[in-house]
Every structure is written in C-alpha cells, then in structure tokens.
Motif scaffolding. Sequence first.
Motif, PDB file in Angstrom:
ATOM      1  N   TYR A 194      -6.121   0.575  -2.307  1.00  0.00           N
ATOM      2  CA  TYR A 194      -5.783  -0.593  -1.483  1.00  0.00           C
ATOM      3  C   TYR A 194      -7.074  -1.337  -1.117  1.00  0.00           C
ATOM      4  O   TYR A 194      -7.166  -2.557  -1.259  1.00  0.00           O
ATOM      5  CB  TYR A 194      -5.040  -0.139  -0.225  1.00  0.00           C
ATOM      6  CG  TYR A 194      -4.803  -1.227   0.796  1.00  0.00           C
ATOM      7  CD1 TYR A 194      -3.809  -2.185   0.613  1.00  0.00           C
ATOM      8  CD2 TYR A 194      -5.574  -1.303   1.969  1.00  0.00           C
ATOM      9  CE1 TYR A 194      -3.586  -3.178   1.562  1.00  0.00           C
ATOM     10  CE2 TYR A 194      -5.356  -2.294   2.914  1.00  0.00           C
ATOM     11  CZ  TYR A 194      -4.358  -3.229   2.703  1.00  0.00           C
ATOM     12  OH  TYR A 194      -4.143  -4.218   3.630  1.00  0.00           O
ATOM     13  N   SER A 195      -8.085  -0.586  -0.655  1.00  0.00           N
ATOM     14  CA  SER A 195      -9.389  -1.183  -0.298  1.00  0.00           C
ATOM     15  C   SER A 195      -9.998  -1.921  -1.477  1.00  0.00           C
ATOM     16  O   SER A 195     -10.544  -3.016  -1.338  1.00  0.00           O
ATOM     17  CB  SER A 195     -10.382  -0.099   0.137  1.00  0.00           C
ATOM     18  OG  SER A 195      -9.949   0.535   1.297  1.00  0.00           O
ATOM     19  N   CYS A 238      -9.936 -10.952   7.325  1.00  0.00           N
ATOM     20  CA  CYS A 238      -9.895  -9.493   7.243  1.00  0.00           C
ATOM     21  C   CYS A 238      -9.416  -8.918   8.576  1.00  0.00           C
ATOM     22  O   CYS A 238     -10.222  -8.703   9.484  1.00  0.00           O
ATOM     23  CB  CYS A 238     -11.284  -8.936   6.919  1.00  0.00           C
ATOM     24  SG  CYS A 238     -11.859  -9.373   5.273  1.00  0.00           S
ATOM     25  N   SER A 252      -8.560  -7.470   4.333  1.00  0.00           N
ATOM     26  CA  SER A 252      -8.531  -6.368   5.295  1.00  0.00           C
ATOM     27  C   SER A 252      -9.956  -5.913   5.545  1.00  0.00           C
ATOM     28  O   SER A 252     -10.823  -6.076   4.678  1.00  0.00           O
ATOM     29  CB  SER A 252      -7.733  -5.195   4.704  1.00  0.00           C
ATOM     30  OG  SER A 252      -7.922  -4.018   5.470  1.00  0.00           O
ATOM     31  N   LEU A 267      -7.296   5.197   1.708  1.00  0.00           N
ATOM     32  CA  LEU A 267      -6.803   3.864   1.329  1.00  0.00           C
ATOM     33  C   LEU A 267      -7.651   3.256   0.207  1.00  0.00           C
ATOM     34  O   LEU A 267      -7.760   2.044   0.092  1.00  0.00           O
ATOM     35  CB  LEU A 267      -6.833   2.930   2.553  1.00  0.00           C
ATOM     36  CG  LEU A 267      -5.945   3.318   3.742  1.00  0.00           C
ATOM     37  CD1 LEU A 267      -6.328   2.514   4.971  1.00  0.00           C
ATOM     38  CD2 LEU A 267      -4.476   3.114   3.416  1.00  0.00           C
ATOM     39  N   SER A 293       1.394  -0.961   8.829  1.00  0.00           N
ATOM     40  CA  SER A 293       0.362   0.008   9.237  1.00  0.00           C
ATOM     41  C   SER A 293       0.923   1.135  10.101  1.00  0.00           C
ATOM     42  O   SER A 293       0.175   1.893  10.712  1.00  0.00           O
ATOM     43  CB  SER A 293      -0.744  -0.722  10.014  1.00  0.00           C
ATOM     44  OG  SER A 293      -0.213  -1.268  11.204  1.00  0.00           O
ATOM     45  N   PRO A 333     -15.410   1.369   3.353  1.00  0.00           N
ATOM     46  CA  PRO A 333     -14.385   2.325   2.950  1.00  0.00           C
ATOM     47  C   PRO A 333     -13.856   3.156   4.120  1.00  0.00           C
ATOM     48  O   PRO A 333     -14.627   3.646   4.939  1.00  0.00           O
ATOM     49  CB  PRO A 333     -15.097   3.217   1.927  1.00  0.00           C
ATOM     50  CG  PRO A 333     -16.547   3.074   2.229  1.00  0.00           C
ATOM     51  CD  PRO A 333     -16.744   1.729   2.843  1.00  0.00           C
ATOM     52  N   GLY A 334     -12.543   3.265   4.190  1.00  0.00           N
ATOM     53  CA  GLY A 334     -11.916   4.148   5.182  1.00  0.00           C
ATOM     54  C   GLY A 334     -11.585   5.457   4.487  1.00  0.00           C
ATOM     55  O   GLY A 334     -12.234   5.836   3.508  1.00  0.00           O
ATOM     56  N   ASN A 362       0.856  -1.180   0.000  1.00  0.00           N
ATOM     57  CA  ASN A 362       0.000   0.000   0.000  1.00  0.00           C
ATOM     58  C   ASN A 362       0.897   1.238   0.000  1.00  0.00           C
ATOM     59  O   ASN A 362       1.158   1.832   1.032  1.00  0.00           O
ATOM     60  CB  ASN A 362      -0.926   0.024   1.225  1.00  0.00           C
ATOM     61  CG  ASN A 362      -1.808   1.263   1.181  1.00  0.00           C
ATOM     62  OD1 ASN A 362      -2.212   1.690   0.112  1.00  0.00           O
ATOM     63  ND2 ASN A 362      -2.059   1.870   2.323  1.00  0.00           N
ATOM     64  N   GLU A 370     -10.697  -3.082   5.341  1.00  0.00           N
ATOM     65  CA  GLU A 370     -10.831  -2.056   4.304  1.00  0.00           C
ATOM     66  C   GLU A 370     -11.547  -2.612   3.062  1.00  0.00           C
ATOM     67  O   GLU A 370     -12.032  -1.856   2.233  1.00  0.00           O
ATOM     68  CB  GLU A 370      -9.455  -1.511   3.904  1.00  0.00           C
ATOM     69  CG  GLU A 370      -8.772  -0.700   4.986  1.00  0.00           C
ATOM     70  CD  GLU A 370      -9.423   0.657   5.248  1.00  0.00           C
ATOM     71  OE1 GLU A 370      -9.986   1.249   4.312  1.00  0.00           O
ATOM     72  OE2 GLU A 370      -9.373   1.119   6.400  1.00  0.00           O
TER      73      GLU A 370
END
Length: 257
Positions: free
Chosen positions: A161-162, A190, A148, A158, A199, A154-155, A99, A150
Amino acid sequence: MNIKEQFNLEGKVAIVTGSSKGIGKAIAKGLAENGAQVVISSRSQEACDEVVKEFTEEGLKAIGIACHIGKEDQRKNLIDKTIKAFGRIDVLVNNAAINPVFGPIEDVDPAIFDKIMDVNVKAPWSLSNLVLPHFKANKNGSIINIASVEALTPGFGLGIYSTSKAAILMLTKNQAKEWGQYGVKANAICPGLIKTKFSAALWQNEKILGKIEKSLPSARMGMPEEMVGLACLLASDAGNYMTGGVYTADGGYMIAG
C-alpha cells in the motif's frame, strides 16, 4: 479578487472518487459547500444516490455516478456522464484506494499486488489522462491525488500500500511538470491516521491506537472533515500557484519521534 472570492467554487465541476464515505465524502461535501457541483462516485450506485440525497437536501449540488475505478470502461463512463451532465470538469480528486492486506511485504500474493497497483496507481493515472482534454479546453484544472503519510515513511504491515502511494506522489509531480503548460495544477494530500472505515483495523485496536496517539503531537487521530480545508484550497483559485506539492495533514505524524 478578495480571498472569499478566491475560495468560491461556483460554476466549477468536481469529480471525487470513493466519495460515498470517509475522506472522499467529506471532501465532496466541502467542495459543494464552497459552491462546486460535485460528482459522487463509488462502486455502488445505491451508495452514491444516498449521499446525493443527503447533499441535495442540504441545498448542495451533486449527482451520483457509480464507477469501479479499476475498470477502464467504467472510468471512461464516469468522465463521459459528467460531461453530459455538466458540460465541463474543473477538479478531479483521486481518492478511491484499496488496502486488502496487512502483513509483511514478502507474504503478499502477486494477484493482490496487481490489484493494489491497478486501483491505487493505474486508475488515478488513467482518470487524470481522461480529464486532461477537458482541462486543456478550459486552460485550467486541478488534480488532487489523495496519498498517505505511508508514502513518505514506512510503517509496519502496509508495505505494498505504501509503495502504491509513493508512486502517486511521483505521478503527481510529473503531472504538475508536464501539464502546467495547459493551466493544470496537480497536488497530493497525505493524510495521517483518519477515523474512517478504511483504517478501522488500526483505530479499533485499542493497543495500536493508544500507541499512535501517544506518539502524535496532536495526541489524537484525525477526522475526515479535517482533510477538507486543504482540498478546498487546492481546488480553488486561492491555490493557483500551488502545483507539484505534497501536503501532509497528519497531526504531526511525520515529526513524531
């Protein structure tokens, strides 16, 4: 077969990508502690050898094979060398991922987009395809794809990556559906926010960490070792009826308001 026997991985061979540190290393160690012969893999042979040394000193069975999972020839080499060393493959943990960006989806460079998809989606698809003939030969096999939370919601910052991790969930379900006839099970884990180098940008920022921890029912971030139990279950006979599943280990992130 009693439950201890069901969790026993003696005689099984497990490949764990991205296992020189973090979640991958923790999972590899857990599988080895349950009796598996593990293949430690990351881009650096030196990093792999260090982990192997650490494991073997504890009486665990491990070898190290360097592999840049974004390169097809190295993916093939990883599988070939594993077969040469152990004669079989029983478990594939697709853990390695990247990421490289944090920011709005519209700002992501197309080359970075391609790189994320290559490593996070294409590589697990390709590696799984490469182990399939060996799983078919054993009429048994377990694929564990590390996604993940993610992938589920949705965050911020990211997005690509999500998106890649959401693709992994659907890949997992298709593998389970298409390959069940060969005795193959495929599941996804996840993780939530876990304290790893990967992270670090999140947990090293006290403001972000404080906000996350306040919102979590567990009130803390997780440790790599806390992903191990789930992986051992999915790798072992104890999880034989589990396939196509998506399992969170996130301290309650998905139910946090």
